[in-house]
Scaffold this motif. Structure first.
Motif, PDB file in Angstrom:
ATOM      1  N   ALA A  15       0.836  -1.207   0.000  1.00 27.87           N
ATOM      2  CA  ALA A  15       0.000   0.000   0.000  1.00 27.87           C
ATOM      3  C   ALA A  15       0.867   1.252   0.000  1.00 27.87           C
ATOM      4  O   ALA A  15       0.586   2.217  -0.717  1.00 27.87           O
ATOM      5  CB  ALA A  15      -0.936  -0.002   1.205  1.00 27.87           C
ATOM      6  N   LEU A  16       1.935   1.250   0.803  1.00 29.66           N
ATOM      7  CA  LEU A  16       2.849   2.393   0.819  1.00 29.66           C
ATOM      8  C   LEU A  16       3.481   2.588  -0.556  1.00 29.66           C
ATOM      9  O   LEU A  16       3.502   3.704  -1.091  1.00 29.66           O
ATOM     10  CB  LEU A  16       3.935   2.192   1.876  1.00 29.66           C
ATOM     11  CG  LEU A  16       5.060   3.224   1.880  1.00 29.66           C
ATOM     12  CD1 LEU A  16       4.523   4.628   2.141  1.00 29.66           C
ATOM     13  CD2 LEU A  16       6.125   2.848   2.898  1.00 29.66           C
ATOM     14  N   THR A  17       3.952   1.515  -1.148  1.00 32.18           N
ATOM     15  CA  THR A  17       4.598   1.597  -2.462  1.00 32.18           C
ATOM     16  C   THR A  17       3.626   2.115  -3.516  1.00 32.18           C
ATOM     17  O   THR A  17       3.955   3.019  -4.283  1.00 32.18           O
ATOM     18  CB  THR A  17       5.133   0.207  -2.868  1.00 32.18           C
ATOM     19  OG1 THR A  17       6.025  -0.257  -1.854  1.00 32.18           O
ATOM     20  CG2 THR A  17       5.865   0.261  -4.194  1.00 32.18           C
ATOM     21  N   LEU A  44       2.183   6.472   8.011  1.00 31.83           N
ATOM     22  CA  LEU A  44       3.269   5.726   8.635  1.00 31.83           C
ATOM     23  C   LEU A  44       4.340   6.632   9.244  1.00 31.83           C
ATOM     24  O   LEU A  44       4.971   6.269  10.228  1.00 31.83           O
ATOM     25  CB  LEU A  44       3.915   4.790   7.611  1.00 31.83           C
ATOM     26  CG  LEU A  44       3.022   3.679   7.085  1.00 31.83           C
ATOM     27  CD1 LEU A  44       3.729   2.909   5.988  1.00 31.83           C
ATOM     28  CD2 LEU A  44       2.591   2.756   8.201  1.00 31.83           C
ATOM     29  N   ARG A  45       4.559   7.783   8.657  1.00 35.34           N
ATOM     30  CA  ARG A  45       5.676   8.638   9.059  1.00 35.34           C
ATOM     31  C   ARG A  45       5.349   9.566  10.213  1.00 35.34           C
ATOM     32  O   ARG A  45       6.180   9.798  11.096  1.00 35.34           O
ATOM     33  CB  ARG A  45       6.136   9.479   7.859  1.00 35.34           C
ATOM     34  CG  ARG A  45       7.397  10.271   8.101  1.00 35.34           C
ATOM     35  CD  ARG A  45       7.761  11.098   6.896  1.00 35.34           C
ATOM     36  NE  ARG A  45       6.840  12.177   6.657  1.00 35.34           N
ATOM     37  CZ  ARG A  45       6.874  13.359   7.283  1.00 35.34           C
ATOM     38  NH1 ARG A  45       7.767  13.597   8.195  1.00 35.34           N
ATOM     39  NH2 ARG A  45       6.005  14.287   6.981  1.00 35.34           N
ATOM     40  N   VAL A  77       1.513   6.701  -6.957  1.00 39.02           N
ATOM     41  CA  VAL A  77       0.445   7.613  -7.365  1.00 39.02           C
ATOM     42  C   VAL A  77       0.855   9.058  -7.099  1.00 39.02           C
ATOM     43  O   VAL A  77       0.658   9.944  -7.939  1.00 39.02           O
ATOM     44  CB  VAL A  77      -0.878   7.274  -6.645  1.00 39.02           C
ATOM     45  CG1 VAL A  77      -1.914   8.368  -6.853  1.00 39.02           C
ATOM     46  CG2 VAL A  77      -1.412   5.934  -7.132  1.00 39.02           C
ATOM     47  N   ALA A  78       1.446   9.315  -5.929  1.00 38.42           N
ATOM     48  CA  ALA A  78       1.854  10.683  -5.590  1.00 38.42           C
ATOM     49  C   ALA A  78       2.932  11.199  -6.542  1.00 38.42           C
ATOM     50  O   ALA A  78       2.889  12.355  -6.978  1.00 38.42           O
ATOM     51  CB  ALA A  78       2.350  10.741  -4.145  1.00 38.42           C
ATOM     52  N   SER A 113       1.908  11.569  -0.276  1.00 36.47           N
ATOM     53  CA  SER A 113       1.214  10.287  -0.180  1.00 36.47           C
ATOM     54  C   SER A 113       0.541  10.146   1.182  1.00 36.47           C
ATOM     55  O   SER A 113       1.191  10.256   2.224  1.00 36.47           O
ATOM     56  CB  SER A 113       2.230   9.151  -0.365  1.00 36.47           C
ATOM     57  OG  SER A 113       1.765   7.957   0.216  1.00 36.47           O
ATOM     58  N   PRO A 114      -0.772   9.882   1.196  1.00 33.61           N
ATOM     59  CA  PRO A 114      -1.458   9.680   2.480  1.00 33.61           C
ATOM     60  C   PRO A 114      -0.889   8.508   3.280  1.00 33.61           C
ATOM     61  O   PRO A 114      -0.779   8.586   4.505  1.00 33.61           O
ATOM     62  CB  PRO A 114      -2.910   9.417   2.080  1.00 33.61           C
ATOM     63  CG  PRO A 114      -3.057  10.019   0.730  1.00 33.61           C
ATOM     64  CD  PRO A 114      -1.712   9.882   0.067  1.00 33.61           C
ATOM     65  N   VAL A 115      -0.521   7.428   2.616  1.00 30.77           N
ATOM     66  CA  VAL A 115       0.013   6.274   3.340  1.00 30.77           C
ATOM     67  C   VAL A 115       1.396   6.605   3.907  1.00 30.77           C
ATOM     68  O   VAL A 115       1.730   6.214   5.029  1.00 30.77           O
ATOM     69  CB  VAL A 115       0.036   5.012   2.459  1.00 30.77           C
ATOM     70  CG1 VAL A 115       0.622   3.820   3.210  1.00 30.77           C
ATOM     71  CG2 VAL A 115      -1.367   4.681   1.964  1.00 30.77           C
TER      72      VAL A 115
END
Length: 128
Positions: free
Chosen positions: A31-33, A115-116, A38-39, A109-111
């Motif tokens: 999902a992060l990747t 996470l960050r 997309v971003a 990126s929202p993901v």
């Protein structure tokens, strides 16, 4: 989306085929990747950049001892080492300055931000 655990854990718990399901941590990394891709692509489009190819690699060290109850929950901060993200973008006319713009765009990126950034989280367990 059927998810699973390590095959050894599924065997010990009595699961039967199929045991080749994605592990939840693999889904989170995927999902992060995907969200980073997309971003970056959205940033490229918004800035009229021609991107020919894009490859994103996410790596991290994972220590499963907390989830396997070898370590107590108070050691959860050692479950992961730093997450490393490498984004390679190809394009015949891309410049180093544009690469910096694309890297800044990845941080949208929202993901990535889920996470960050620090977030308050509550866990509520109940019995039905």
């Amino acid at each position: 989306m059927p998810l699973g655990a390590w095959k050894e854990v599924e065997d010990a718990a009595g699961f039967v085929d199929p045991t080749d399901r994605m592990e939840p941590i693999e889904v989170a990394i995927a999902a992060l990747t995907g969200c980073l891709n997309v971003a970056v692509e959205t940033t490229a489009i918004a800035n009229d950049m021609d991107v020919d190819d894009l490859e994103t690699t996410v790596t991290l060290e994972f220590d499963p001892r907390v989830v396997l109850m070898i370590h107590d929950v108070d050691r959860s901060d050692g479950t992961f080492d730093d997450i490393r993200v490498e984004i390679e973008v190809g394009g015949a006319t891309l410049t180093d300055e544009e690469a910096d713009i694309l890297a800044a765009g990845a941080r949208r990126s929202p993901v990535w931000n889920l996470l960050r950034l620090a977030h308050d989280m509550a866990l509520i367990a109940s019995v039905r």
